[in-house]
Design a protein around this motif. Sequence first.
Motif, mmCIF file in Angstrom:
data_model
loop_
_atom_site.group_PDB
_atom_site.id
_atom_site.type_symbol
_atom_site.label_atom_id
_atom_site.label_comp_id
_atom_site.label_asym_id
_atom_site.label_seq_id
_atom_site.Cartn_x
_atom_site.Cartn_y
_atom_site.Cartn_z
ATOM 1 N N ARG A 12 0.835 -1.219 0.000
ATOM 2 C CA ARG A 12 0.000 0.000 0.000
ATOM 3 C C ARG A 12 0.862 1.258 0.000
ATOM 4 N NH1 ARG A 12 -5.205 1.685 1.788
ATOM 5 N NH2 ARG A 12 -5.451 3.740 0.851
ATOM 6 N N VAL A 13 1.923 1.257 0.799
ATOM 7 C CA VAL A 13 2.824 2.413 0.812
ATOM 8 C C VAL A 13 3.470 2.593 -0.556
ATOM 9 C CG1 VAL A 13 4.979 3.314 1.786
ATOM 10 C CG2 VAL A 13 3.242 2.345 3.295
ATOM 11 N N ALA A 14 3.930 1.496 -1.159
ATOM 12 C CA ALA A 14 4.567 1.584 -2.474
ATOM 13 C C ALA A 14 3.585 2.105 -3.520
ATOM 14 C CB ALA A 14 5.113 0.221 -2.881
ATOM 15 N N ALA A 15 2.338 1.623 -3.500
ATOM 16 C CA ALA A 15 1.349 2.071 -4.478
ATOM 17 C C ALA A 15 1.037 3.554 -4.326
ATOM 18 C CB ALA A 15 0.072 1.242 -4.335
ATOM 19 N N SER A 16 0.935 4.012 -3.091
ATOM 20 C CA SER A 16 0.656 5.438 -2.877
ATOM 21 C C SER A 16 1.852 6.290 -3.280
ATOM 22 C CB SER A 16 0.276 5.685 -1.410
ATOM 23 O OG SER A 16 1.358 5.407 -0.541
ATOM 24 N N LEU A 17 3.063 5.772 -3.057
ATOM 25 C CA LEU A 17 4.263 6.505 -3.463
ATOM 26 C C LEU A 17 4.348 6.606 -4.985
ATOM 27 C CD1 LEU A 17 6.868 7.824 -2.330
ATOM 28 C CD2 LEU A 17 7.969 5.594 -2.556
ATOM 29 N N ALA A 18 3.996 5.530 -5.669
ATOM 30 C CA ALA A 18 4.072 5.514 -7.134
ATOM 31 C C ALA A 18 3.099 6.498 -7.770
ATOM 32 C CB ALA A 18 3.800 4.109 -7.651
ATOM 33 N N THR A 19 2.001 6.790 -7.079
ATOM 34 C CA THR A 19 0.963 7.658 -7.648
ATOM 35 C C THR A 19 0.899 9.015 -6.957
ATOM 36 O OG1 THR A 19 -0.660 6.604 -6.177
ATOM 37 C CG2 THR A 19 -0.428 5.702 -8.398
ATOM 38 N N ASP A 20 1.978 9.359 -6.238
ATOM 39 C CA ASP A 20 2.065 10.652 -5.532
ATOM 40 C C ASP A 20 0.942 10.827 -4.512
ATOM 41 O OD1 ASP A 20 4.356 11.591 -6.981
ATOM 42 O OD2 ASP A 20 3.048 12.030 -8.674
ATOM 43 N N GLY A 21 0.505 9.716 -3.899
ATOM 44 C CA GLY A 21 -0.589 9.798 -2.938
ATOM 45 C C GLY A 21 -0.206 9.425 -1.526
ATOM 46 N N LEU A 22 1.092 9.429 -1.206
ATOM 47 C CA LEU A 22 1.524 9.054 0.139
ATOM 48 C C LEU A 22 1.145 10.138 1.130
ATOM 49 C CD1 LEU A 22 3.013 7.000 1.905
ATOM 50 C CD2 LEU A 22 5.128 8.234 1.424
ATOM 51 N N ARG A 23 0.310 9.787 2.100
ATOM 52 C CA ARG A 23 -0.172 10.757 3.083
ATOM 53 C C ARG A 23 0.426 10.555 4.460
ATOM 54 N NH1 ARG A 23 -6.120 10.142 3.758
ATOM 55 N NH2 ARG A 23 -5.991 12.204 4.723
ATOM 56 N N LEU A 24 1.063 9.415 4.704
ATOM 57 C CA LEU A 24 1.635 9.158 6.015
ATOM 58 C C LEU A 24 2.847 10.051 6.247
ATOM 59 C CD1 LEU A 24 1.430 5.257 6.093
ATOM 60 C CD2 LEU A 24 -0.132 6.889 7.158
ATOM 61 N N PRO A 25 3.108 10.447 7.501
ATOM 62 C CA PRO A 25 4.223 11.361 7.774
ATOM 63 C C PRO A 25 5.573 10.733 7.434
ATOM 64 C CG PRO A 25 2.720 11.237 9.661
ATOM 65 C CD PRO A 25 2.328 10.142 8.725
ATOM 66 N N VAL A 26 6.383 11.486 6.724
ATOM 67 C CA VAL A 26 7.735 11.059 6.377
ATOM 68 C C VAL A 26 8.702 11.672 7.373
ATOM 69 C CG1 VAL A 26 9.548 11.226 4.622
ATOM 70 C CG2 VAL A 26 7.177 10.804 3.930
ATOM 71 N N ASP A 27 9.589 10.820 7.921
ATOM 72 C CA ASP A 27 10.637 11.336 8.796
ATOM 73 C C ASP A 27 11.918 10.564 8.520
ATOM 74 O OD1 ASP A 27 10.516 8.898 10.154
ATOM 75 O OD2 ASP A 27 9.398 9.695 11.847
ATOM 76 N N GLY A 28 12.941 10.826 9.297
ATOM 77 C CA GLY A 28 14.233 10.225 9.020
ATOM 78 C C GLY A 28 14.338 8.758 9.338
ATOM 79 N N ARG A 29 13.471 8.234 10.217
ATOM 80 C CA ARG A 29 13.681 6.874 10.689
ATOM 81 C C ARG A 29 12.453 5.982 10.539
ATOM 82 N NH1 ARG A 29 18.366 5.736 12.898
ATOM 83 N NH2 ARG A 29 19.800 7.435 13.359
ATOM 84 N N LEU A 30 11.304 6.398 11.037
ATOM 85 C CA LEU A 30 10.139 5.529 10.943
ATOM 86 C C LEU A 30 9.691 5.337 9.497
ATOM 87 C CD1 LEU A 30 8.002 6.686 14.009
ATOM 88 C CD2 LEU A 30 9.137 4.484 13.711
ATOM 89 N N LEU A 31 9.709 6.404 8.707
ATOM 90 C CA LEU A 31 9.334 6.326 7.292
ATOM 91 C C LEU A 31 10.234 7.272 6.525
ATOM 92 C CD1 LEU A 31 7.608 5.273 5.005
ATOM 93 C CD2 LEU A 31 5.877 6.991 5.576
#
Length: 359
Positions: free
Chosen positions: A332-351
Motif C-alpha cells: 500500500r505504501v509503495a502504491a501510494s508513493l508511485a501515484t504521488d498519494g503518500l499521506r503518512l508522515p515522512v521522517d528520518g527513521r520511521l518512514l
Amino acid sequence: MRSSRRSPDVRTTAVTPWVLGVDSGGSGLRVALAKASGNGRPDTGHAATTASREPVRTGPAGIDAAHLLDQLLPMARALLDSAGDPDAGDRHGGSTPPVTIGAVAIGAAGMATLGDDLRARLPGALKSALGVRRLALAADAVTAYAGALGLRPGAVVAAGTGMIALGTDLSRWRRADGWGHLLGDCGSGAWIGRAGLEAAMRAHDGRGGGSRALLARVEAVFGPAPELPGLLYLRADRPAVLASFAPEVARCAAAEPADPVAAGILREAAGHIADAAAAVCPPSGECEVALTGGLFKMGDPLLVPLRDALAERLPHARTVPAAGDPLAGAVRVAASLATDGLRLPVDGRLLHVPTEQGS
C-alpha cells in the motif's frame, strides 16, 4: 529499444505500472508484486508473492543491506518474470514491453534504530539493479499501520513476541514501546510468557504469587523447573522462547476453573497494551484503533480484558479490524508513493523516502 526488462535504463511508453512491497522480520523475508492503480491502492487481484525463511542478518552497521539485497533481487526478478504478458509482443512490434517497478516500499524490523546501512545503500542499489527511482524505507510498525488502517489517522497496536503502538494524525507519528523484552514490550508475548514463568518459579519455591497450574505447564513444556534458567539465559532467541509460553498462560486462564494468577497476568498485559494505544491515539476526536499481530490470536482470555481496558482508557476510541498485514501495508505504501498519494508522515527513521533519483 532494449528488450531486457532488468536494465535500469529501459524506457518505453507502454509499460505495466507495478509496485514491490517487502516485509523483513524475524521469520524471514516476504516480497509482493502488485499493480498500482490510479487511486493509490494496489490491485490485489493481480498480486504475486514469494518468501524466504532466512531472516536478514544484523551486524555492526545494523541491518545488513548486502544480505537483504542478496535475497531480495532474485525474488524480485522472479516475480517480474512471472508478471510479463506473453501476448504483449504481438501488440508491440514483436517485443514484449518491460514490466517496470514504479515504487518499492521495504518494511523492516529494527529499521528505526538499525537501518543506517539500508538507508545508505538501498537507494543506489535498487536503482542500479531494478531501475527503481521511488523508494520508501519503513519500520515494520509503519507497514503494520498501513496494512491495518491504510493511510488514514488512527492508532495501531502490533503485538506478537514484541509489542509496539503507533499512531498518527497524518502530521506526525506518535510511538509507544517497542523497546525490546529487556526495556519494554509490555503486554507482549515475551512479557506474558516471562510473567507466567516467574509465577511458576514462585510456586516451585513456595513463595506468594505463584501458580501451581503454570508450574505444571512449565514442567510439561520445558522439563524440571530448576533447569529452566540454563535453558533460557544462553539462548540468542530468548524473547521467542519466552513468548512460546504465552499460549500456556492463556490456556490456564481459560481453564475451568480459571487459574487466577494466569488470568491476572493477562489482565495486566491488557492494561499495558491499552496504555500504549492511549499514548499514541491522535488527541482530537474519535480515534480508530486496530489490533494486529499473532498475540491477539489468543482470543477471549486476552481480548475480553483488553476491550475493558481500552473502554476505560480510550472511551472515544473505536476498535476496528485490521484490513491487512505488514506485507499488505508495504504494498500500500509503495502504491501510494508511485501515484504521488503518500499521506503518512515522512521522517528520518520511521518512514524514510529518499529523494527520487533522476532518470
